[in-house]
Design a protein around this motif. Structure first.
Motif, PDB file in Angstrom:
ATOM      1  N   UNK A 124      33.444  46.154  35.034  1.00 37.27           N
ATOM      2  CA  UNK A 124      34.284  46.772  34.015  1.00 37.27           C
ATOM      3  C   UNK A 124      35.031  45.721  33.215  1.00 37.27           C
ATOM      4  N   UNK A 125      35.814  46.176  32.251  1.00 41.57           N
ATOM      5  CA  UNK A 125      36.535  45.234  31.389  1.00 41.57           C
ATOM      6  C   UNK A 125      37.959  45.017  31.896  1.00 41.57           C
ATOM      7  N   UNK A 126      38.580  43.972  31.386  1.00 46.28           N
ATOM      8  CA  UNK A 126      39.945  43.636  31.788  1.00 46.28           C
ATOM      9  C   UNK A 126      40.011  42.852  33.082  1.00 46.28           C
ATOM     10  N   UNK A 127      39.034  42.003  33.304  1.00 41.69           N
ATOM     11  CA  UNK A 127      38.964  41.253  34.568  1.00 41.69           C
ATOM     12  C   UNK A 127      40.016  40.142  34.604  1.00 41.69           C
ATOM     13  N   UNK A 128      40.779  40.144  35.691  1.00 42.91           N
ATOM     14  CA  UNK A 128      41.750  39.085  35.959  1.00 42.91           C
ATOM     15  C   UNK A 128      41.556  38.608  37.398  1.00 42.91           C
ATOM     16  N   UNK A 129      42.242  37.533  37.766  1.00 41.02           N
ATOM     17  CA  UNK A 129      42.063  36.994  39.106  1.00 41.02           C
ATOM     18  C   UNK A 129      43.336  36.408  39.688  1.00 41.02           C
ATOM     19  N   UNK A 154      38.542  37.968  41.742  1.00 46.89           N
ATOM     20  CA  UNK A 154      38.711  38.550  40.414  1.00 46.89           C
ATOM     21  C   UNK A 154      38.063  39.918  40.349  1.00 46.89           C
ATOM     22  N   UNK A 155      38.666  40.780  39.509  1.00 47.32           N
ATOM     23  CA  UNK A 155      38.245  42.169  39.422  1.00 47.32           C
ATOM     24  C   UNK A 155      38.906  42.818  38.207  1.00 47.32           C
ATOM     25  N   UNK A 156      38.343  43.933  37.777  1.00 48.66           N
ATOM     26  CA  UNK A 156      38.973  44.727  36.716  1.00 48.66           C
ATOM     27  C   UNK A 156      40.135  45.545  37.280  1.00 48.66           C
ATOM     28  N   UNK A 157      40.148  45.781  38.583  1.00 49.14           N
ATOM     29  CA  UNK A 157      41.264  46.457  39.271  1.00 49.14           C
ATOM     30  C   UNK A 157      41.792  45.510  40.346  1.00 49.14           C
ATOM     31  N   UNK A 158      42.287  44.393  39.896  1.00 52.30           N
ATOM     32  CA  UNK A 158      42.596  43.265  40.772  1.00 52.30           C
ATOM     33  C   UNK A 158      43.517  43.623  41.936  1.00 52.30           C
ATOM     34  N   UNK A 159      44.690  44.144  41.654  1.00 52.25           N
ATOM     35  CA  UNK A 159      45.654  44.349  42.737  1.00 52.25           C
ATOM     36  C   UNK A 159      45.194  45.409  43.738  1.00 52.25           C
ATOM     37  N   UNK A 160      44.515  46.431  43.255  1.00 49.31           N
ATOM     38  CA  UNK A 160      43.978  47.446  44.160  1.00 49.31           C
ATOM     39  C   UNK A 160      42.999  46.794  45.144  1.00 49.31           C
ATOM     40  N   UNK A 185      34.593  34.441  30.223  1.00 52.83           N
ATOM     41  CA  UNK A 185      33.235  34.966  30.320  1.00 52.83           C
ATOM     42  C   UNK A 185      33.253  36.490  30.371  1.00 52.83           C
ATOM     43  N   UNK A 186      32.237  37.083  29.795  1.00 57.44           N
ATOM     44  CA  UNK A 186      32.047  38.537  29.880  1.00 57.44           C
ATOM     45  C   UNK A 186      30.898  38.868  30.846  1.00 57.44           C
ATOM     46  N   UNK A 187      30.411  37.864  31.545  1.00 57.87           N
ATOM     47  CA  UNK A 187      29.261  37.984  32.428  1.00 57.87           C
ATOM     48  C   UNK A 187      29.408  39.113  33.453  1.00 57.87           C
ATOM     49  N   UNK A 188      30.613  39.316  33.981  1.00 54.86           N
ATOM     50  CA  UNK A 188      30.829  40.274  35.062  1.00 54.86           C
ATOM     51  C   UNK A 188      31.230  41.664  34.571  1.00 54.86           C
ATOM     52  N   UNK A 189      31.450  41.837  33.267  1.00 51.76           N
ATOM     53  CA  UNK A 189      31.972  43.105  32.749  1.00 51.76           C
ATOM     54  C   UNK A 189      31.060  44.295  33.018  1.00 51.76           C
ATOM     55  N   UNK A 190      29.768  44.110  32.869  1.00 51.69           N
ATOM     56  CA  UNK A 190      28.847  45.229  33.085  1.00 51.69           C
ATOM     57  C   UNK A 190      28.935  45.732  34.523  1.00 51.69           C
ATOM     58  N   UNK A 231      32.853  45.503  43.121  1.00 46.47           N
ATOM     59  CA  UNK A 231      34.129  45.879  42.499  1.00 46.47           C
ATOM     60  C   UNK A 231      35.020  44.657  42.331  1.00 46.47           C
ATOM     61  N   UNK A 232      34.707  43.596  43.072  1.00 47.00           N
ATOM     62  CA  UNK A 232      35.448  42.335  42.990  1.00 47.00           C
ATOM     63  C   UNK A 232      34.511  41.210  43.385  1.00 47.00           C
ATOM     64  N   UNK A 233      34.920  40.007  43.045  1.00 49.34           N
ATOM     65  CA  UNK A 233      34.171  38.809  43.408  1.00 49.34           C
ATOM     66  C   UNK A 233      35.128  37.902  44.186  1.00 49.34           C
ATOM     67  N   UNK A 234      34.636  37.315  45.255  1.00 53.15           N
ATOM     68  CA  UNK A 234      35.399  36.366  46.060  1.00 53.15           C
ATOM     69  C   UNK A 234      34.712  35.012  45.982  1.00 53.15           C
TER      70      UNK A 234
END
Length: 189
Positions: A60-65, A17-23, A52-57, A100-103
């Motif tokens: 960034x915002x708009x996190x999808x996975x 998951x990431x705010x810039x997921x496909x990139x 959750x908004x835990x990872x936004x800081x 920039x992303x979480x695995x």
């Protein structure tokens, strides 16, 4: 006394998951394939930020996975080592110390979905190298069932639906694995 049995292989699943997921998925995909082998399924984009908004800081915002399934089956005892490798990949691509992303690696067995985590909690089981296994879902009576402690996104039907697709792939791979195992056992005798 119970008889020790051979442990069945499981299907490696990684949730990115990431705010810039496909990139970031395209950026890290060659590393994932190099480490874990060919990918046989990538889910559609799944909402993550509504849980959750835990990872936004950090991200960034708009996190999808997306859920990613790997073709090769693994032994479940490899989960701790896999989590260490995915953590290293997150750090490799971090910017100014921020991921920039979480695995999130885990596995599907025909009866369960298990995730790896670095955080201790009473229901988690230590599996080595500073890593715990989190029983996340169980498959019973033809459906995924969550626990009180299951992460909110995995309680949602859209996530369970995608995990069912991966489970179906796993069942086909498992069937072939068991057929080959029986054939090899017959050759040994």
């Amino acid at each position: 006394m119970g008889k020790v049995r051979i442990v069945e292989p499981v299907n490696l699943v990684i949730f990115i998951f990431s705010a810039q997921l496909d990139y970031w998925l395209e950026t890290v995909k060659p590393d994932l394939i190099s480490l874990f082998g060919p990918i046989d399924y990538i889910s559609p984009e799944l909402d993550f930020e509504k849980y959750t908004l835990y990872y936004n800081e950090e991200m960034g915002s708009g996190i999808t996975g997306r859920l990613i399934s790997f073709e090769r089956l693994i032994h479940p005892s490899l989960l701790a080592s896999i989590k260490i490798k995915t953590n290293e990949l997150e750090l490799k691509h971090a910017v100014d110390g921020k991921r920039r992303f979480n695995l999130d690696p885990g596995y599907i067995h025909h009866m369960q979905f298990v995730l790896a985590t670095t955080k201790m909690w009473p229901h988690r089981i230590y599996i080595g190298q500073g890593i715990y296994a989190e029983p996340t879902l169980m498959y019973i009576n033809g459906a995924w069932k969550d626990y009180d402690f299951t992460y909110p996104n995995y309680k949602e039907e859209v996530y369970k639906f995608e995990l069912s697709k991966i489970r179906d792939l796993y069942l086909e791979k498992r069937k072939k694995y068991l057929q080959n195992f029986v054939k090899s056992e017959k050759r040994v005798r």
